[in-house]
Design an enzyme around this catalytic site. Structure first.
Site, PDB file in Angstrom:
ATOM      1  N   GLU A 434      14.089   5.227 -29.055  1.00 33.74           N
ATOM      2  CA  GLU A 434      12.665   5.130 -28.713  1.00 33.74           C
ATOM      3  C   GLU A 434      11.989   6.502 -28.817  1.00 33.74           C
ATOM      4  O   GLU A 434      11.464   7.034 -27.846  1.00 33.74           O
ATOM      5  CB  GLU A 434      12.505   4.490 -27.337  1.00 33.74           C
ATOM      6  CG  GLU A 434      13.121   3.090 -27.331  1.00 33.74           C
ATOM      7  CD  GLU A 434      12.808   2.252 -26.103  1.00 33.74           C
ATOM      8  OE1 GLU A 434      12.307   2.794 -25.108  1.00 33.74           O
ATOM      9  OE2 GLU A 434      13.076   1.030 -26.165  1.00 33.74           O
ATOM     10  N   GLU A 512      18.993  -2.484 -29.050  1.00 32.59           N
ATOM     11  CA  GLU A 512      18.832  -2.715 -27.605  1.00 32.59           C
ATOM     12  C   GLU A 512      17.979  -3.947 -27.360  1.00 32.59           C
ATOM     13  O   GLU A 512      17.007  -4.205 -28.083  1.00 32.59           O
ATOM     14  CB  GLU A 512      18.155  -1.475 -27.004  1.00 32.59           C
ATOM     15  CG  GLU A 512      18.067  -1.488 -25.501  1.00 32.59           C
ATOM     16  CD  GLU A 512      17.526  -0.160 -24.984  1.00 32.59           C
ATOM     17  OE1 GLU A 512      17.834   0.907 -25.550  1.00 32.59           O
ATOM     18  OE2 GLU A 512      16.771  -0.201 -23.995  1.00 32.59           O
TER      19      GLU A 512
HETATM   20  C1  GAL Z   1      14.417   0.809 -22.902  1.00 27.69           C
HETATM   21  C2  GAL Z   1      15.097   2.168 -23.064  1.00 27.69           C
HETATM   22  C3  GAL Z   1      16.335   2.256 -22.192  1.00 27.69           C
HETATM   23  C4  GAL Z   1      16.011   1.837 -20.792  1.00 27.69           C
HETATM   24  C5  GAL Z   1      15.409   0.455 -20.800  1.00 27.69           C
HETATM   25  C6  GAL Z   1      15.090  -0.051 -19.407  1.00 27.69           C
HETATM   26  O1  GAL Z   1      13.175   0.762 -23.508  1.00 27.69           O
HETATM   27  O2  GAL Z   1      15.491   2.371 -24.389  1.00 27.69           O
HETATM   28  O3  GAL Z   1      16.840   3.552 -22.216  1.00 27.69           O
HETATM   29  O4  GAL Z   1      15.130   2.739 -20.255  1.00 27.69           O
HETATM   30  O5  GAL Z   1      14.229   0.472 -21.559  1.00 27.69           O
HETATM   31  O6  GAL Z   1      14.499  -1.298 -19.462  1.00 27.69           O
END
Ligand code: GAL
Length: 816
Positions: A434, A512
């Site tokens: 991100e 993710e």
């Molecule tokens: C994502 C991020 C993760 C974590 C997650 C929590 O966007 O990449 O590191 O923060 O959100 O929901």
């Protein structure tokens, strides 16, 4: 200049060299024991004569943050799990023999959190800001031969909030003292590639650097020997090299291994490659590395192939820490994490979002896990993550790595690659997560630079978790093209189709996505007034957190969607859920008193939540059925409760007190679960799962009576008497008939007799504020945990667990 010579000349050469005096071999000593620790910075503590006798004795790995109490006043804030952070100092005194005066001494740290400065006998060896990276220093010039030497390590983790999650503070990974002759392979100087094989033969390519610190030229033989998994030597090759004084030469060799036993998830066969340097026929240096023979293919039509077989990545993102032990974890901690993930059906891990320990990768190698090895969460821009305060969403910047990136990113990435590239478990590298700069022109240059570093050092592809998550903004096209495999975070099917249409011809992976798990802590089922009371207790001024939690629901439907997509599109290599295990910090969508995250299907103590069984139903072939909620729903008598089931059978029948409530189909080609509306009354629920008409699994859930006894499970009863092994003692509270009591919160006391200590306790409650360093713990929804750590003494251990009103139970363990 590098000169290779043929073996016809060898005899002559060996004869010439034979007059040189033989040298003893190199050593790599565990340097974890007998450190002194002080919880602050202190002037002159690097001086040899500084008096540290009153400092605390500690052994490594050590995490100071985890030893403290949770406090709303700790500046690490909810992001750091409300635990202590700050400056800390370590010292270790050691002797070096006079006879070693011609040796070279290196100190190796696998990680120290963070902003380290290391001194030997008062001389600064260097600084290293990133707390996740391995680093090492040559100390030879400052060593006192025939006397005491002192290493001082100063760490500074005081600028807070300093991370988006809990990091730990301390020398939280292993340290080694390395002693070599002046002819040696520098640290990470062997690069082994074993990705070319047929059933008859494998080629193992080895690139080896050898450094000559002598004042004269040296002629050496570099000899590699491959040992099969059973220890048998199966191939050897030697290479002659001449190395000028103070120069390094690199040699290339190919070992031909007959009838290779490949490395796969089911058969993680590891070969040992011994590398020796011979001078005058005498081995002057030797080291061993492991490798696994396997092929990796990544295609836009078929996704990922391991050894020619299409393999979906059923992955989880993990953080580096290990629950109640904080960041100072042992090999067994990692093994247990991965065992539970494997039982859930997972086959892959993304190291979110930073380099992990070397040990973690070794365990992945030996268990056949696949790793997306990730370097960075931040590039040059500071992140301001969303946080909840008094129920309201706010943003707080974290002082993590952005302002160190320009100076250190290339070095850190390179060192991560050098340390990790021999691991067969590593299948791809990730250069970011991100990263907002990827949407701008400036992302192009940085992305290219980082990708080039990876490509120059290794053959595996680059990814970057940057697509999809901050719609409608998209990465700059040229920046995006620096990834070999496009990484999508939190992508929906509609947006994915749109993206691949725009991007054309790409390879993709879901780096993710949400997990199919509610945000409520394990076994929390709230109805009507009870739900209101639960939230009222949190005393939030705003409803943001409530809305956030409720929108995810009890099943975590958006997480299921990710798996539906992954299954449907052959060009998606796989997915990584956020996260596999809960971790400390990043407590969103909650605020105080929440101190650990709640995204995962496995809680912080290692107990499965309902989502765990969703993944098992989708990812594992072991016949199973799971139903929830539990059946101790006092106050719900006569009211409707929806019961859900997860199974890998094709049909499930639910019975209430022996009476069928009907069969429901489970389409194995889709991603489904089953639900029944049931009128609650205390009693029994039984789910029976069928496949092709035959029963494959059953699950019974009964209304339990009062807590009466404790069930203890340990997975193993034996540990090594090395001071660094652990046994997890998992406790479940039962009623007198042996039913689990899912509402029990009895406090259990752990008493240990024999050579072991209690390293930590936990129960998986993300809002529990009891300390982790204790000899008692309240159960949370019927479960709690104690972690026993070996000492360096062998012997029998008895762990006795007592609790008022419950039968006392003992478990016999042994440390050898
Ligand atoms: C994502 C991020 C993760 C974590 C997650 C929590 O966007 O990449 O590191 O923060 O959100 O929901």
């Amino acid at each position: 200049m590098r000169v290779k010579f043929k073996f016809g000349l060898l005899a002559l050469l060996l004869c010439v060299l034979a007059c040189n005096s033989p040298q003893t071999l190199n050593t790599k000593e565990n340097f974890d024991f007998n450190w002194k620790f002080y919880a602050n910075d202190i002037s002159n503590s690097e001086d040899v004569n500084f008096n540290d006798t009153l400092w605390r004795n500690v052994n490594l790995p050590h995490d100071w943050s985890i030893e403290g109490n949770f406090s709303k006043n700790n500046p690490s804030f909810s992001r750091g799990g409300w635990l202590q952070t700050g400056k800390v100092t370590y010292r270790k005194t050691f002797q070096v023999a006079k006879e070693d005066k011609n040796k070279r001494f290196v100190i190796y740290f696998d990680g120290a959190y963070r902003n380290s400065e290391v001194f030997i006998n008062g001389h600064s060896l260097g600084k290293r800001p990133l707390g996740y990276i391995a680093f090492h220093y040559d100390m030879t010039n400052h060593i006192k031969f025939g006397g005491n030497n002192v290493i001082t390590v100063k760490l500074d983790n005081s600028s807070q909030p300093g991370s988006r999650w809990y990091t730990g503070t301390g020398i939280y990974r292993h340290v080694h003292l390395i002693k070599t002759n002046k002819l040696y392979v520098p640290i990470w100087g062997n690069y082994i590639v074993a990705d070319n094989y047929t059933s008859k033969k494998a080629e193992i390519k080895i690139e080896t650097s050898v450094q000559n610190d002598f004042s004269e030229e040296k002629s050496v033989i570099i000899r590699h020997t491959a040992y099969a998994p059973n220890g048998e030597a199966v191939a050897t090759i030697s290479n002659g090299v001449i190395i000028a004084s103070t120069r390094k030469e690199t040699a290339h060799s190919v070992l031909e291994v007959p009838n290779p036993q490949v490395w796969s998830q089911e058969t993680p066969n590891l070969y040992t490659i011994k590398t020796e340097i011979l001078e005058a026929d005498v081995v002057v240096y030797s080291e061993e590395n492991k490798t696994g023979i396997r092929t990796l293919e990544f295609s836009k039509n078929e996704g990922f192939k391991l050894n020619g077989k299409v393999t979906k990545l059923k992955g989880v993102c993990l953080h580096h820490a290990g629950g109640p032990l904080g960041a100072a974890i042992y090999r067994r901690t990692v093994e247990r994490q991965l065992e539970k993930l494997r039982e859930m059906g997972s086959n892959a891990v993304r190291t979110a979002h930073n380099p992990f320990s070397e040990e973690f990768l070794k365990v992945c190698d030996s268990m056949g896990f696949l790793v997306m090895n990730e370097a960075f969460d931040e590039w040059e821009l500071i992140k301001e993550p969303m946080t909840t305060q008094n129920g309201k969403k706010i943003r707080i910047p974290v002082d993590f790595y952005a302002n160190k990136f320009k100076e250190w990113a290339d070095i850190d990435l390179q060192d991560m690659l050098l340390r990790d590239r021999n691991h067969p478990s590593v299948i791809m590298w990730s250069i970011g997560n991100e990263i907002h700069q990827m949407s701008k022109d400036e992302g192009v240059a940085i992305g290219k630079r980082l990708a080039n570093i990876v490509h120059n050092l290794d053959y595996r592809p680059v990814t970057n978790g940057v697509h999809g998550y901050w719609s409608p903004n998209r990465p700059n096209q040229e920046a995006a093209a620096t990834s070999d495999i496009y990484g999508f975070n939190y992508i929906t099917e509609e947006r994915y189709l749109n993206e691949i249409d725009l991007l054309k011809d790409i390879k993709s992976v879901i780096t993710e996505h949400q997990s199919a798990q509610s945000f409520y802590p394990r076994s929390t089922y709230l109805y009507n007034e009870e739900k209101k009371a639960w939230w009222d207790k949190l005393n939030y001024e705003h409803n943001d957190a409530y809305e956030w939690v409720e929108s995810r629901g009890i099943l975590g439907e958006p997480g299921m969607e990710a798996w539906r997509m992954t299954k449907k599109y052959p060009n998606i290599m796989g997915m990584f859920i956020w996260t596999g295990w809960d971790y400390l910090g990043e407590v969103i969508p909650f605020g105080w008193p929440a101190r650990s995250s709640c995204f995962a299907p496995i809680d912080l103590a290692g107990f499965p939540k309902d989502g765990y069984y969703f993944y098992q139903s989708q990812w594992s072939n072991k016949p199973m059925v799971h139903i929830f909620p539990h059946w101790n729903l006092k106050g719900m008598e006569g009211k409707k409760v929806t019961v859900h089931s997860y199974t890998n059978g094709d049909e499930v029948e639910l019975f209430q007190d022996g009476k069928s409530l009907g069969k429901k189909k489970n389409n194995l080609n889709a991603v489904e679960y089953q639900s029944w509306d049931v009128v609650y009354q205390p009693g029994e629920l039984k789910a029976v799962s069928f496949k092709n008409g035959s029963i494959i699994a059953e699950k019974v859930v009964k209304t339990a009576g009062a807590p009466a006894k404790i069930k203890v499970e340990t997975r193993r009863t034996e540990m090594k008497a090395n001071g660094q092994d652990v046994i997890y003692v998992e406790c479940t509270i039962l009623d007198k008939d042996g039913n689990e009591v899912p509402t029990a919160n009895n406090t259990l006391k752990f008493n240990v007799e024999g050579p072991a200590i209690i390293a930590g306790v936990g129960n998986g409650n993300s809002m529990g504020l009891e300390p982790f360093k204790a000899n008692k713990r309240s159960a949370f929804h019927g479960k709690c945990l104690a972690i026993l750590q070996s000492t360096q003494e062998a012997g029998n251990i008895t762990c006795t667990i007592t609790s008022e009103g419950l039968e006392t139970v003992s478990v016999a363990l042994i440390s050898k």
